[in-house]
Design an enzyme around this catalytic site. Structure first.
Site, mmCIF file in Angstrom:
data_model
loop_
_atom_site.group_PDB
_atom_site.id
_atom_site.type_symbol
_atom_site.label_atom_id
_atom_site.label_comp_id
_atom_site.label_asym_id
_atom_site.label_seq_id
_atom_site.Cartn_x
_atom_site.Cartn_y
_atom_site.Cartn_z
ATOM 1 N N ASP A 28 7.528 39.071 -7.723
ATOM 2 C CA ASP A 28 6.701 40.051 -8.668
ATOM 3 C C ASP A 28 7.595 41.112 -8.914
ATOM 4 O O ASP A 28 8.419 41.693 -8.156
ATOM 5 C CB ASP A 28 5.302 40.622 -8.361
ATOM 6 N N GLU A 119 -4.495 49.418 -5.551
ATOM 7 C CA GLU A 119 -4.094 50.184 -4.585
ATOM 8 C C GLU A 119 -3.993 51.822 -4.743
ATOM 9 O O GLU A 119 -4.513 52.195 -6.046
ATOM 10 C CB GLU A 119 -2.547 49.908 -4.505
#
Length: 228
Positions: A28, A119
């Site tokens: 990613d 997150e």
């Protein structure tokens, strides 16, 4: 070179008893990766990449378009991800923004469903939301994405964040694929009632750019997942 070799060995040999019979390498990336060698990644076994598209309700990753085009040209299955900012606007607003700027899905066999990156951020670990409010925010994003694409978004998280910010909610375990962030040699405990992760981000670097990921299955399963 030694580090690259070690990571390639790790990527090819990682397995965990009872959770996976095969694994497909992926990675990613975001605009932080200014040099990504998609063709070398593919040549060395990578078959998918998740690319940052948006953040909040007003930020678009300037590298998304070029990253997406290069990934496609290299033959990689690809998809976009959205960095959640739950304190700034509703889940529905951010899902709509994500969909408008690269986060969509189509059953062409080469597009992953969008990923919601959950997150800590500038507003603290849980963005100032209670656990109930956070679960509601994620559901608002997820339901909006599902309504418009027919797919539920993947949820990227780590066990400590999920426990603290959602009270280890099991609400999404039957609908949303889990992208588990745990930089280690084994998956460890799966949070949130999921029986297993769909993708495991096992390292914060990758030889050809970004972070290292493994899809929980073989290449045929990956293509089926992309196809819906």
């Amino acid at each position: 070179m030694a580090t690259k070799g070690l990571k390639l060995i790790l990527a090819s040999s990682l397995a965990w008893t009872g959770l996976v019979q095969a694994a497909v390498q992926g990675f990613d990336i975001s605009n932080w990766q200014t040099s990504v060698d998609f063709e070398e990644a593919y040549s060395n076994g990578a078959r998918f990449v998740i690319i940052k598209a948006t953040e909040g309700s007003d930020w678009i990753d300037a590298s998304f378009s070029s990253h997406y085009t290069q990934a496609t040209q290299a033959g990689l299955i690809r998809g976009g991800y959205h960095f959640a900012r739950p304190s700034s606007s509703s889940g529905a607003t951010q899902a709509t923004f994500f969909l408008a700027h690269g986060g969509g899905w189509t059953g062409d066999g080469i597009t992953l469903p969008g990923m919601l990156d959950l997150e800590a951020g500038s507003s603290g670990q849980c963005w100032g939301l209670s656990t109930n409010a956070m679960v509601a925010w994620i559901k608002d994003f997820s339901d909006t994405y599902h309504e418009k694409t027919g797919r539920y978004p993947m949820l990227y998280t780590n066990p400590s964040w999920w426990k603290e910010c959602t009270s280890n909610s099991k609400v999404f375990s039957q609908t949303n694929p889990l992208v588990l962030a745990r930089w280690a040699s084994e998956v460890g405990t799966i949070p949130g009632g999921w029986s297993a992760q769909t993708i495991w981000q096992y390292d914060d670097s990758y030889p050809y750019g970004g972070d290292s990921d493994l899809f929980n299955g073989d290449e045929a399963a990956l293509k089926k997942f992309a196809s819906g």
